[in-house]
Design an enzyme around this catalytic site. Structure first.
Site: not given
Ligand code: SAH
Ligand code: SF4
Length: 345
Positions: A85, A335
Site C-alpha cells: 500500500e 499511519c
Molecule cells: N517502521 C517505521 C516506519 C513506518 S510506521 C516506523 O515505525 O517508524 C510510520 C509511523 O506510524 C510510525 O511512527 C508508527 O509508529 C506510526 N504508527 C503505527 N501504527 C500506528 C497507529 N495505529 N496509529 C498511529 N500511528 C501509528
C-alpha cells in the site's frame, strides 16, 4: 523505472544515445505512463520497450479516495503477486506528499500497528520503492490533480532500516536531479530504532530528514510497545542519535503515538523530557504526537484533552512538539493502518 534495463534495451534496439534522454524526460518530467505517449520515439521502439522494460514494476490494483479528496490509498501489485500500500496526501491545497512502503509487512511487530500484525513477507527492491512515487505522479496527471508531488515520507509498511541498502538506493533515485528530482530536505525516513543504521544514515544522507518512532522513554514500556527495543534499548538509541546530531546538525523528529493510559500520562511526558535533555540542542529535537488510529489492536486513543495536556507539558519544558494532523483515517490510510486485508482485493 529500471533505468539500467531501459538503457540496455535501447542499446540492443540499436537506438542512439539521445533516446535515453527522451525517455527519461518523458517519464520523470512529464509523468508519461506508457511509451506510446513518448511522441519522439519510433513506433517499433515504443512497442519493444514496453515488452522489455516496463516503465513501472508495479501495477495498480485499486485506489481509494477519501470523501474530502485529501487522502488516497493505492494497492499496488508487485511482480511476484504480493501487494503493498502507498498513500497520497494533500496536507494543503497545492502540496502533495506520499507515504511509501519499504517492505511487505514488517518484522518489528509494534503492538499498535496494523502492519506489524501481519509479520514480514519480504523487503522491496529499490525500484519497487521509488516506483511508488512515480506511480503517484502518473496518477496525479491522469486524474488532473493540480500541484506537485514533492514530499516523500518512508512511513508506510515496513521498517526502512531493516532493508537499509534497498532504501539507500531508492533515496538516491528519488533525489537524483535527472530522476524524480525530489529535494533531499523534502524526504523523511522513519525508523523504529535500528541504532547502528541511524549513525550510518547520518553519514550517508545528511540532508534527508530522520524520524524516530519513540513512543516511550522507559525501556520496559518501550520494549512492550516496540519489541525492537530489546535489541536496541534507549541507551543505544541515545548514543546513535548523539552521533547523528553531531555529524549532521539536522533536526530529528520523534514520533509518539498517544495510547490512552499507556504512554500519555504525566510521568511519560516527564520521562521523555528527561531523555531528550541529554541528546542535543533543543532546537534540533521535535516531538510529533500522533493520535492513535484505531487498528485491530487492544489499544485506545488518547482523548484530545490528554494529547493537549501531554503537549503542554513538553512545551513548558522547552521541548518543541506538535500534534500531527491525521489525514486518511476514513480510508484506513493513516499511519499504522497500512495493511493488506484479504477483503481488500
Ligand atoms: N517502521 C517505521 C516506519 C513506518 S510506521 C516506523 O515505525 O517508524 C510510520 C509511523 O506510524 C510510525 O511512527 C508508527 O509508529 C506510526 N504508527 C503505527 N501504527 C500506528 C497507529 N495505529 N496509529 C498511529 N500511528 C501509528
Ligand atoms: Fe513496523 Fe513501523 Fe509498524 Fe512498528 S510501527 S510494526 S516498525 S511498520
Amino acid at each position: 523505472m529500471d533505468e539500467a534495463r531501459v538503457r540496455a534495451a535501447l542499446k540492443e534496439l540499436g537506438q542512439p544515445a539521445y533516446r535515453w534522454d527522451q525517455v527519461r524526460r518523458a517519464v520523470y518530467d512529464q509523468a508519461a505512463a506508457s511509451y506510446e505517449e513518448i511522441a519522439g520515439l519510433p513506433p517499433e521502439t515504443r512497442r519493444a520497450l514496453a515488452q522489455r522494460a516496463p516503465i513501472l514494476c508495479l501495477t495498480e490494483r485499486r485506489v481509494q479516495v477519501s470523501p474530502d479528496g485529501r487522502a488516497r490509498k493505492a494497492l499496488l501489485t508487485l511482480s511476484d503477486g504480493k501487494v503493498v500500500e502507498t498513500v497520497l496526501l494533500r496536507p494543503s491545497p497545492t502540496r502533495w506528499t506520499t507515504c511509501i512502503s519499504s517492505q511487505v509487512g514488517c518484522a518489528v511487530a509494534c503492538t499498535f500497528c496494523a502492519t506489524g500484525l501481519m509479520g514480514l513477507s519480504r523487503s522491496l527492491t529499490p525500484e519497487e520503492i521509488a516506483d511508488q512515487v512515480l506511480f503517484w505522479r502518473q496518477y496525479m496527471r491522469r486524474e488532473g490533480l493540480e500541484g506537485r508531488l514533492d514530499n516523500v515520507v518512508y512511513m508506510g509498511m515496513g521498517e526502512p532500516f531493516h532493508c537499509y541498502d534497498a532504501v539507500a538506493e531508492s533515496l538516491r533515485r528519488l533525489t537524483d536531479q535527472k530522476g524524480l528530482a525530489i529535494g533531499s530536505r523534502h524526504v523523511s525516513v522513519s525508523t523504529a530504532g535500528v541504532a547502528p543504521k541511524i549513525a550510518r544514515f547520518g553519514r550517508e544522507f545528511p540532508q534527508i530528514n530522520l524520524a524516530l518512532s519513540l513512543h516511550a522513554a522507559d525501556d520496559e514500556l518501550r520494549t512492550r510497545l516496540v519489541p525492537l527495543n530489546k535489541a536496541y534499548p534507549l541507551a543505544a538509541l541515545a548514543e546513535a542519535l548523539k552521533t547523528y546530531l553531531k555529524e549532521t546538525n539536522r533536526k530529528v523528529f520523534f514520533e509518539w503515538v498517544l495510547l490512552k493510559g499507556e504512554n500519555d500520562r504525566d510521568r511519560d511526558a516527564e520521562a521523555l523530557i528527561a531523555w531528550l535533555k541529554d541528546l542535543g540542542p533543543a532546537a534540533l529535537l521535535h516531538v510529533n504526537l500522533i493520535v492513535y488510529n484505531q487498528t485491530d489492536t487492544p489499544h485506545r486513543p488518547s482523548s484530545e484533552a490528554d494529547a493537549r495536556r501531554f503537549q503542554a507539558r513538553l512545551l513548558a519544558a522547552g521541548v518543541k512538539s506538535t500534534v500531527r494532523q491525521n489525514l486518511g483515517r476514513d480510508i484506513d490510510g493513516a499511519c499504522g493502518q497500512l495493511v493488506v486485508l484479504e477483503k481488500a482485493g
